[in-house]
Design a protein around this motif. Structure first.
Motif, PDB file in Angstrom:
ATOM      1  N   TRP A  76      38.885  41.935  48.426  1.00 41.56           N
ATOM      2  CA  TRP A  76      38.554  40.530  48.189  1.00 41.56           C
ATOM      3  C   TRP A  76      39.604  39.675  49.053  1.00 41.56           C
ATOM      4  CZ3 TRP A  76      42.105  36.887  45.967  1.00 41.56           C
ATOM      5  CH2 TRP A  76      41.281  35.718  45.459  1.00 41.56           C
ATOM      6  N   TRP A 154      31.566  40.913  46.443  1.00 43.67           N
ATOM      7  CA  TRP A 154      32.526  39.994  45.967  1.00 43.67           C
ATOM      8  C   TRP A 154      31.988  38.548  45.547  1.00 43.67           C
ATOM      9  CZ3 TRP A 154      36.803  42.369  44.375  1.00 43.67           C
ATOM     10  CH2 TRP A 154      37.341  43.442  45.027  1.00 43.67           C
ATOM     11  N   ASP A 157      35.747  34.420  41.829  1.00 43.14           N
ATOM     12  CA  ASP A 157      36.266  34.621  40.603  1.00 43.14           C
ATOM     13  C   ASP A 157      35.840  35.879  39.800  1.00 43.14           C
ATOM     14  OD1 ASP A 157      33.753  33.499  40.285  1.00 43.14           O
ATOM     15  OD2 ASP A 157      34.038  32.141  38.641  1.00 43.14           O
ATOM     16  N   ASN A 159      37.845  38.028  38.966  1.00 49.74           N
ATOM     17  CA  ASN A 159      38.591  38.672  37.976  1.00 49.74           C
ATOM     18  C   ASN A 159      38.649  37.829  36.497  1.00 49.74           C
ATOM     19  OD1 ASN A 159      39.829  36.228  39.053  1.00 49.74           O
ATOM     20  ND2 ASN A 159      41.528  36.686  39.809  1.00 49.74           N
ATOM     21  N   THR A 160      37.621  36.831  36.541  1.00 51.73           N
ATOM     22  CA  THR A 160      37.201  36.352  35.236  1.00 51.73           C
ATOM     23  C   THR A 160      36.702  37.232  34.218  1.00 51.73           C
ATOM     24  OG1 THR A 160      35.276  35.429  35.900  1.00 51.73           O
ATOM     25  CG2 THR A 160      37.287  34.076  36.089  1.00 51.73           C
ATOM     26  N   PHE A 162      36.360  40.779  32.356  1.00 44.23           N
ATOM     27  CA  PHE A 162      37.480  41.583  31.929  1.00 44.23           C
ATOM     28  C   PHE A 162      36.668  42.922  31.246  1.00 44.23           C
ATOM     29  CE2 PHE A 162      36.496  39.250  27.924  1.00 44.23           C
ATOM     30  CZ  PHE A 162      36.494  40.198  27.082  1.00 44.23           C
ATOM     31  N   ARG A 203      32.245  44.579  37.970  1.00 42.65           N
ATOM     32  CA  ARG A 203      33.153  43.415  38.397  1.00 42.65           C
ATOM     33  C   ARG A 203      34.461  43.673  37.831  1.00 42.65           C
ATOM     34  NH1 ARG A 203      28.755  39.371  38.083  1.00 42.65           N
ATOM     35  NH2 ARG A 203      27.934  39.325  40.265  1.00 42.65           N
ATOM     36  N   GLU A 207      39.852  45.480  41.352  1.00 41.75           N
ATOM     37  CA  GLU A 207      41.065  44.669  41.694  1.00 41.75           C
ATOM     38  C   GLU A 207      41.015  44.143  43.125  1.00 41.75           C
ATOM     39  OE1 GLU A 207      44.579  46.660  40.790  1.00 41.75           O
ATOM     40  OE2 GLU A 207      43.706  47.420  39.108  1.00 41.75           O
ATOM     41  N   ALA A 208      41.623  43.049  43.528  1.00 43.98           N
ATOM     42  CA  ALA A 208      41.504  42.356  44.886  1.00 43.98           C
ATOM     43  C   ALA A 208      41.737  43.285  45.962  1.00 43.98           C
ATOM     44  CB  ALA A 208      42.265  40.983  44.636  1.00 43.98           C
TER      45      ALA A 208
END
Length: 224
Positions: A76, A154, A157, A159-160, A162, A203, A207-208
């Protein structure tokens, strides 16, 4: 290509541009040639692990990799840096999902069972040994290629999303959908679409600094 819309459950997406295809190996090679810190030999470990661009023959050599295939094994961080270098950005989750909800003939086909099954069929197939070139298939309603059927992508966002814990004590509506996987950003229509929910689950596992062999990206841009 500019877009402005609302999803079928009234989530507003502001006007934006989306690239018609994913960033290719050749395009990303040009980026790392001009930006040494993103070369496989020099990238900082906080931004990429050992799998970063591992399918390339060398630091600046593709080898037998198709140069017009979408680049994969990029983190990312690297995708975001490329987009910035091009004066663009990564699409948001909602932007990507809006464009991805279009079939060849419908702007919003997320509840079309035939369309959804086509996506699920792709998810069930193994990755090809040689990735095909971008833009070889049929474009969707918006003229965008390969939103499905080629690679995962990718989003800005990601990581929004969970993933809930495995505890049986976990509560909430998300438990019913996918092996205790959930998304804080999923819309009602997404929860009715198993293919879309699989994307949210994927997603949520990222992790980034991850590099995955079937994960790449495309760029977007605000409409000025």
């Amino acid at each position: 290509m500019p877009f402005s819309s609302s999803t079928d459950d009234s989530t507003t997406v502001e006007s934006f541009y989306m690239d018609t295809h994913q960033v290719t190996n050749a395009e990303f090679l040009e980026f790392v040639e001009e930006n040494e810190k993103w070369r496989r030999s020099q990238v900082k470990s906080v931004f990429a692990g050992e799998d970063y661009l591992r399918h390339w023959k060398g630091v600046l050599e593709l080898g037998n990799i198709n140069p017009n295939a979408p680049v994969t094994n990029v983190t990312w961080f690297a995708a975001r840096a490329y987009a910035k270098w091009k004066g663009k950005r990564l699409p948001t989750l909602y932007e990507w999902e809006y464009i991805a909800s279009a079939s060849a003939s419908k702007p919003l086909a997320s509840r079309d069972k035939v369309f959804a099954q086509q996506i699920l069929d792709w998810y069930s197939r193994p990755n090809p040994d040689q990735m095909p070139s971008v833009g070889e298939g049929e474009p969707n309603y918006h003229g965008i290629y390969d939103m499905h059927g080629l690679i995962w992508e990718w989003v800005q966002d990601f990581n929004t999303v969970f993933i809930s814990g495995e505890s049986r004590a976990d509560q909430g509506e998300l438990k019913q959908f996918y092996c205790a996987a959930g998304s804080s950003a999923a819309t009602d229509s997404d929860k009715e679409n198993y293919a879309a929910f699989l994307r949210y689950a994927f997603r949520g596992s990222l992790e980034a600094d991850f590099s995955v062999g079937n994960l790449g990206f495309r760029c977007a841009k605000d409409k000025e």
